[in-house]
Design a protein around this motif. Structure first.
Motif, short mmCIF file in Angstrom:
data_model
loop_
_atom_site.label_atom_id
_atom_site.label_comp_id
_atom_site.label_asym_id
_atom_site.label_seq_id
_atom_site.Cartn_x
_atom_site.Cartn_y
_atom_site.Cartn_z
N ALA A 198 0.61 -1.15 0.01
CA ALA A 198 0.03 0.04 -0.20
C ALA A 198 0.72 1.16 0.11
O ALA A 198 0.65 2.26 -0.73
N GLN A 199 1.93 1.32 0.69
CA GLN A 199 2.95 2.27 0.95
C GLN A 199 3.86 2.49 -0.31
O GLN A 199 4.47 3.53 -0.20
N THR A 200 4.29 1.49 -0.81
CA THR A 200 5.49 1.66 -1.75
C THR A 200 5.23 1.29 -3.15
O THR A 200 5.76 1.16 -3.91
N ARG A 226 2.82 3.42 9.80
CA ARG A 226 3.27 3.99 8.70
C ARG A 226 5.02 3.89 8.50
O ARG A 226 5.46 3.61 9.63
N LEU A 227 5.36 3.78 7.35
CA LEU A 227 6.98 3.50 7.03
C LEU A 227 7.58 5.22 7.39
O LEU A 227 6.87 6.23 7.11
N LYS A 228 8.87 5.06 7.80
CA LYS A 228 9.21 6.19 8.18
C LYS A 228 10.79 5.98 7.73
O LYS A 228 11.40 4.84 8.06
N LYS A 266 14.10 13.29 -0.58
CA LYS A 266 13.07 13.64 -1.79
C LYS A 266 12.13 12.34 -2.11
O LYS A 266 11.23 12.28 -2.35
N VAL A 267 12.99 11.02 -1.91
CA VAL A 267 12.32 9.86 -2.06
C VAL A 267 11.20 9.73 -1.05
O VAL A 267 10.30 9.46 -1.31
N LEU A 273 7.05 9.45 -1.82
CA LEU A 273 6.60 8.17 -1.17
C LEU A 273 5.35 8.86 -0.07
O LEU A 273 4.47 7.74 0.45
N TYR A 274 5.34 9.91 0.14
CA TYR A 274 4.57 10.46 1.23
C TYR A 274 4.85 9.70 2.54
O TYR A 274 3.75 9.31 3.21
N CYS A 275 5.98 9.79 2.88
CA CYS A 275 6.37 8.83 4.10
C CYS A 275 7.26 10.06 5.15
O CYS A 275 7.93 10.71 4.44
N LYS A 276 7.03 9.56 6.07
CA LYS A 276 7.66 10.36 7.31
C LYS A 276 9.17 9.99 6.90
O LYS A 276 9.58 9.17 6.68
#
Length: 499
Positions: free
Chosen positions: A222-224, A427-429, A487-488, A492-495
């Motif tokens: 879902a996150q990547t 959530r991934l961080k 920037k990655v 990824l809209y990742c913390k």
């Protein structure tokens, strides 16, 4: 040593358009063509890093809608809006309401200063790209559209014939920095595209009790965008049965070319010169591992299996480290102990061409003010300081079986560690740390180890790192890559946090 990748990373698909005011074209002959020339220059420069889809000039809201649809049709990953001259925000907003990919505004002035005495209105309009950016920023904010702005100089290496001033700014620091950020955004977008088309193998299980590493496969996808293919040891065993004598000999030759074969460790009685039987078995397994990757079209692999004592699968896993190191060097990162999140970190590093070797804290050297980072394998051979060493291991500490292991260090110089962890809300961080790999000593115990001096003393650094609740493994990359990794994280809209 660079080995040919099994599956090269995908190039980002980049949208580009320039903006202007339709009323200007009849008022100022040559202005439209001049701005189009600037856009063509941007396209040429960006094409070194990704596949560029240049819509051209957008000068009214109808063209903005057409541009948004066109970018959707071309499946772009990222859009650059070149503020070539003044344009109303109503021209720009429809582009990004229709195509919701991340947008970066380019405020790149063609000259360091205009010729005040000779400048005409038409000449000024070719240099007033900053003028519409506040208006566009306000419209994006009110429409709930995230955006970034890159400010600086355009970086032409010539001056257009129509110009009344010097536009050769390629060597100016304001141009160099702007293009560094443009390049990083495009490279970061290639990470997102590659991950969304990736298949990660998960072979076996996660090391029992390592709670920080347990993750939900659905959450990862879902996150990547990564698909996780669950594999069994019998899948690898099936590949092993097809390995030929010729393939084993070929892998032995490759291994002897890439690695230094050790003698007995002068310090550790369990680290010996690899036996012929250990070398042959590791090479046979390595061929099977490569066959597995190709059979399942994998882009990365997370693995761990201990097997019953004396069983066939215990013997099979004892040959893992060599083959997984060779695969990692060929663009198929392999993360041990079933650490799927660190496989993602390693893949991000590898897509960006910065390595990404599997690491954890080994020991602190308070005399040198360094922290040794490494593991019992695998290792990213492409970023090794000299030839990595193969040692025979009488046992694998904390694991079952015996076999060969890789002893190596990452080359001296700037490094960046990338830790992909998971927060309490699922959530991934990303945790990012820049430092320097030193030429300090390492142990001769058949493990990878790299002494790293971070920007704070070891205790202060570790206190800050542990407070971020990391996964205990990380990927070590060469170069100072914090700006790139951030920037990655944004795409990824990742913390993300940089220590």
């Amino acid at each position: 040593m660079l080995l040919s990748p099994i599956k090269p990373a995908k190039r980002a698909r980049i949208g580009l358009y320039s903006i202007g005011l339709e009323a200007y074209w009849n008022q100022f002959p040559g202005l439209r063509e001049r701005l189009t020339e600037y856009g063509a220059f941007l396209e040429r420069q960006m094409s070194a890093f990704g596949d560029v889809f240049n819509f051209g000039l957008v000068d009214n809201e109808s063209k903005g809608r057409r541009a948004g649809e066109w970018f959707n049709e071309n499946h772009v990953d990222l859009i650059f809006c070149h503020a070539a001259t003044y344009a109303t925000s109503s021209t720009v907003l429809p582009v990004h309401q229709l195509c919701t990919k991340p947008v970066i505004i380019l405020n790149l002035q063609p000259t360091t200063r205009i010729d005040y005495e000779r400048t005409t209105t038409g000449e000024w309009l070719a240099h007033c790209g900053a003028c519409p950016v506040p208006e566009i920023s306000n419209a994006f904010n009110r429409a709930g559209i995230p955006f970034r702005v890159i400010n600086g100089l355009l970086g032409l290496d010539y001056t257009p014939a129509i110009s009344l001033t010097n536009e050769n700014t390629a060597k100016r620091p304001e141009s160099i920095l702007a293009w560094k950020h443009i390049q990083e955004w495009i490279r970061a977008a290639s990470v997102i595209r590659t991950l969304r088309h990736s298949r990660f193998g998960f072979l076996g299980n996660t090391y029992s009790g390592m709670l920080d590493m347990y993750s939900d496969f659905t959450m990862i996808q879902a996150q990547t965008g990564v698909h996780v293919e669950v594999l069994e040891m019998c899948d690898l065993d099936r590949m092993l049965a097809t390995v030929t004598e010729l393939e084993i000999r070929g892998k032995l030759e490759e291994t002897q070319h890439i690695f230094e074969i050790s003698g007995d460790s002068p310090s550790d009685p369990i680290a010996k010169r690899p036996t012929e039987e250990q070398m042959r078995w590791a090479c046979q397994v390595a061929v099977a591992q490569e066959k597995l990757v190709k059979a399942y079209d994998l882009d990365a692999l997370s693995y761990y299996y201990h097997g019953a004592p004396g069983g066939a699968y215990e013997k099979l896993q004892s040959g893992f480290i060599l083959g997984h190191s060779l695969l990692t060097a060929r663009g198929i990162p392999c993360a041990g102990e079933g650490d799927l999140k660190t496989a993602v970190a390693m893949k991000i590093c590898d897509i960006l061409g910065t390595g990404g070797s599997y690491s954890e804290i080994v020991v602190v050297d308070y005399e040198d003010q360094t922290i040794l980072l490494g593991h019992d394998g695998p290792f990213h051979i492409a970023i090794s300081d000299g030839k990595p060493i193969l040692r025979g291991m009488g046992l694998y500490h904390g694991k079952q079986g015996t076999g060969i292991s890789v002893e190596a260090k990452v080359k001296s110089g700037p490094i960046t560690t990338l830790n992909v962890t998971q927060t309490g809300d699922g959530r991934l961080k990303l945790i990012i740390s820049e430092g320097e790999s030193t030429n300090g000593p390492i142990m001769q115990i058949g493990n990878t180890q790299t002494p790293v001096r971070f920007r704070k003393d070891p205790d202060a650094y570790m206190e800050q790192w542990f407070q971020e609740a990391p996964t205990h493994h990380c990927a070590m990359s060469i170069g100072h890559n914090a700006s790139l990794f951030k920037k990655v994280g944004e795409l990824l809209y990742c913390k993300h946090v940089t220590l």
